[in-house]
Design a protein around this motif. Structure first.
Motif, mmCIF file in Angstrom:
data_model
loop_
_atom_site.group_PDB
_atom_site.id
_atom_site.type_symbol
_atom_site.label_atom_id
_atom_site.label_comp_id
_atom_site.label_asym_id
_atom_site.label_seq_id
_atom_site.Cartn_x
_atom_site.Cartn_y
_atom_site.Cartn_z
ATOM 1 N N HIS A 49 49.756 27.136 63.592
ATOM 2 C CA HIS A 49 50.038 27.202 65.017
ATOM 3 C C HIS A 49 51.138 28.211 65.299
ATOM 4 O O HIS A 49 52.025 28.447 64.477
ATOM 5 N N PHE A 50 51.034 28.786 66.477
ATOM 6 C CA PHE A 50 52.093 29.647 66.999
ATOM 7 C C PHE A 50 52.384 29.060 68.377
ATOM 8 O O PHE A 50 51.626 29.293 69.315
ATOM 9 N N GLY A 51 53.428 28.227 68.480
ATOM 10 C CA GLY A 51 53.574 27.403 69.682
ATOM 11 C C GLY A 51 52.373 26.483 69.771
ATOM 12 O O GLY A 51 51.987 25.862 68.784
ATOM 13 N N SER A 78 45.650 32.474 62.883
ATOM 14 C CA SER A 78 45.493 32.507 61.430
ATOM 15 C C SER A 78 46.890 32.654 60.813
ATOM 16 O O SER A 78 47.816 33.155 61.454
ATOM 17 N N GLU A 79 47.003 32.203 59.573
ATOM 18 C CA GLU A 79 48.302 32.283 58.895
ATOM 19 C C GLU A 79 48.770 33.735 58.786
ATOM 20 O O GLU A 79 49.956 34.010 58.849
ATOM 21 N N VAL A 81 59.884 26.847 73.387
ATOM 22 C CA VAL A 81 59.774 25.422 73.744
ATOM 23 C C VAL A 81 58.536 24.784 73.106
ATOM 24 O O VAL A 81 58.560 23.612 72.725
ATOM 25 N N GLU A 82 57.475 25.568 72.950
ATOM 26 C CA GLU A 82 56.275 25.013 72.310
ATOM 27 C C GLU A 82 56.516 24.790 70.819
ATOM 28 O O GLU A 82 56.120 23.773 70.259
ATOM 29 N N SER A 83 57.202 25.747 70.191
ATOM 30 C CA SER A 83 57.432 25.621 68.737
ATOM 31 C C SER A 83 58.332 24.421 68.443
ATOM 32 O O SER A 83 58.211 23.797 67.389
ATOM 33 N N ILE A 84 59.218 24.096 69.383
ATOM 34 C CA ILE A 84 60.088 22.933 69.196
ATOM 35 C C ILE A 84 59.233 21.661 69.103
ATOM 36 O O ILE A 84 59.474 20.786 68.276
ATOM 37 N N ARG A 85 58.205 21.593 69.962
ATOM 38 C CA ARG A 85 57.325 20.402 69.975
ATOM 39 C C ARG A 85 56.415 20.353 68.749
ATOM 40 O O ARG A 85 55.851 19.312 68.437
ATOM 41 N N GLN A 86 56.224 21.453 68.064
ATOM 42 C CA GLN A 86 55.367 21.462 66.878
ATOM 43 C C GLN A 86 56.123 21.064 65.618
ATOM 44 O O GLN A 86 55.501 20.771 64.599
ATOM 45 N N PHE A 87 57.447 21.105 65.686
ATOM 46 C CA PHE A 87 58.221 20.864 64.474
ATOM 47 C C PHE A 87 58.285 19.367 64.167
ATOM 48 O O PHE A 87 58.423 18.556 65.072
#
Ligand SMILES: COc1cc(O)cc(C/C=C(\C)CC/C=C(\C)CC/C=C(\C)CC/C=C(\C)CC/C=C(\C)CC/C=C(\C)CC/C=C(\C)CC/C=C(\C)CC/C=C(\C)CCC=C(C)C)c1O
Ligand SMILES: C[S@@+](CC[C@H](N)C(=O)[O-])C[C@H]1O[C@@H](n2cnc3c(N)ncnc32)[C@H](O)[C@@H]1O
Length: 342
Positions: free
Chosen positions: A68-70, A75-76, A300-306
């Motif tokens: 994921h990106f956010g 793809s990786e 903000v999206e990446s914070i929710r993915q962590f």
């Protein structure tokens, strides 16, 4: 219903997705589009929709190359480039944005990281994803103040020194850092460039090195550092498990891993306000101050993915660290994880 199904799943990806969907449910209420985005995570949509073995196997194969990106599935291979672009784009406004977004609170979190570290004289620190140098500068201030204090105490202990002898002792002091050193390592040239400019402007010179390098493949020998720090960096790395293994490799036996990162808010009211603030205010600030809505939407999206505190603790343990603990700060907006290579 899908929320319950996912929360009950034991599959790691499903568990992470379930966490995400919990976050989004609490924030979104009836905003179905956001909830649906959760199910667009690698492999999950086909596993959910198909519900057949073939579809699941296919999705697991896909998981090997997708990440994921956010909230976006990429793809990786793509992710690294996208992250690079984000920090290349925000580098010049990075520091001012952090002060604006957090009203200076990020400074307190970074100070707390240093107080937790309590570096000893001669500490060799590696600050990975060190960006514009905030952790490194705090480290240098800390060890310099500590060394000065020690020097003063030693001088006070020698009651009978003349003023000439005292002056000489101060003049002969070759290393005001008492042997401590910090290496800032970051994958992004632009972030390092701003860091170096800041170091020059603020008079930091000795005991500081800047190295371009990837957290997943550190350009350092085994067993080299006493402390490894990563502040707000590991969330952006494609293979977090690989970065953690690298942290373990470069630390000396007895060395300490410290990570400051966004985490899971544990108070429902604060969580609601924080989500509102994150999604409604931060991208606007990004646009107004840095002319870059997208990068702050990614933040903000990446914070929710962590992963939340406990899950990240387990990942650190899986990399071989022992005595892993964490401390949540500001109701869990961020957490400091600590572990030792024993
Ligand atoms: C691209 O990637 C990045 C780029 C970067 O620049 C940085 C990073 C890495 C990140 C850091 C180094 C740290 C950056 C810091 C943050 C992301 C912010 C963390 C947030 C906080 C410390 C504040 C948390 C907020 C709350 C707990 C909720 C309180 C919020 C409110 C009372 C406002 C509620 C919002 C609304 C109702 C929406 C509408 C409101 C408005 C339009 C008014 C706007 C209000 C403000 C600007 C006030 C801001 C208020 C605060 C900051 C609250 C502070 C108070 C507390 C902590 C309790 C990176 O990866
Ligand atoms: C939010 S900044 C944090 C900077 C600094 N540690 C701080 O606390 O202000 C994230 C940093 O991680 C770096 N980064 C992202 N992926 C990386 C990787 N794979 N290896 C090293 N650094 C990386 C970015 O270039 C960026 O400078």
């Amino acid at each position: 219903m899908p929320h319950d199904v996912l929360c009950g799943s034991s599959h790691p990806t499903a568990k992470m997705a379930a966490h995400r969907s919990c976050v989004l449910w609490s924030y979104c209420g009836r905003r179905w589009s956001w909830v649906m985005r959760c199910y667009e995570l690698p492999g999950l949509r086909s596993a959910w929709a198909g519900g057949q073995l073939g579809a699941r196997q296919l999705s697991q194969k896909k998981q090997a190359t997708e990440t994921h990106f956010g909230f976006e599935t990429v793809s990786e291979e793509e992710k690294g480039g996208k992250v690079y672009h984000v920090f290349e784009s925000v580098a010049k406004k990075y520091d001012v944005m952090n002060d604006m977004m957090s009203l200076g609170i990020h400074r307190i979190w970074k100070d707390l990281l240093l107080w937790k570290m309590r570096p000893f004289p001669g500490t060799q620190l590696l600050d990975v994803a060190g960006g514009t140098g905030d952790i490194a500068f705090r480290f240098l201030n800390y060890v310099q103040a500590q060394h000065k204090g020690k020097q003063k105490r030693q001088l006070r202990a020698h009651q009978n020194l003349s003023w000439e002898e005292i002056a000489k002792k101060y003049q002969n002091e070759e290393d005001p850092l008492g042997g401590s050193r910090v290496v800032v390592c970051d994958i992004n040239k632009e972030m390092l460039k701003i860091g170096k400019q800041k170091a020059h402007a603020q008079g930091y010179k000795a005991g500081l090195a800047w190295v371009l390098g990837d957290a997943e493949e550190l350009p350092f020998d085994d067993d080299k550092f006493d402390v490894y720090t990563v502040a707000f960096g590991i969330r952006n790395v494609t293979h977090i498990d690989q970065a953690l293994q690298e942290a373990h490799r470069v630390l000396k036996p007895g060395g300490r891993f410290l990570c400051l990162e966004f985490s899971q808010v544990n108070n429902p009211l604060i969580s609601r306000l924080y989500d509102l603030y994150s999604f409604q205010v931060i991208p606007v600030l990004g646009e107004v101050i840095a002319g870059d809505w997208k990068s702050y939407q990614y933040l903000v999206e990446s914070i929710r993915q962590f992963p939340p505190q406990e899950e990240f603790k387990e990942m650190i343990e899986d990399a071989g660290f022992e005595k892993v603990t964490y401390e949540s700060l500001t109701s869990g907006i961020v957490a400091i994880h600590s572990g030792f290579k024993l």
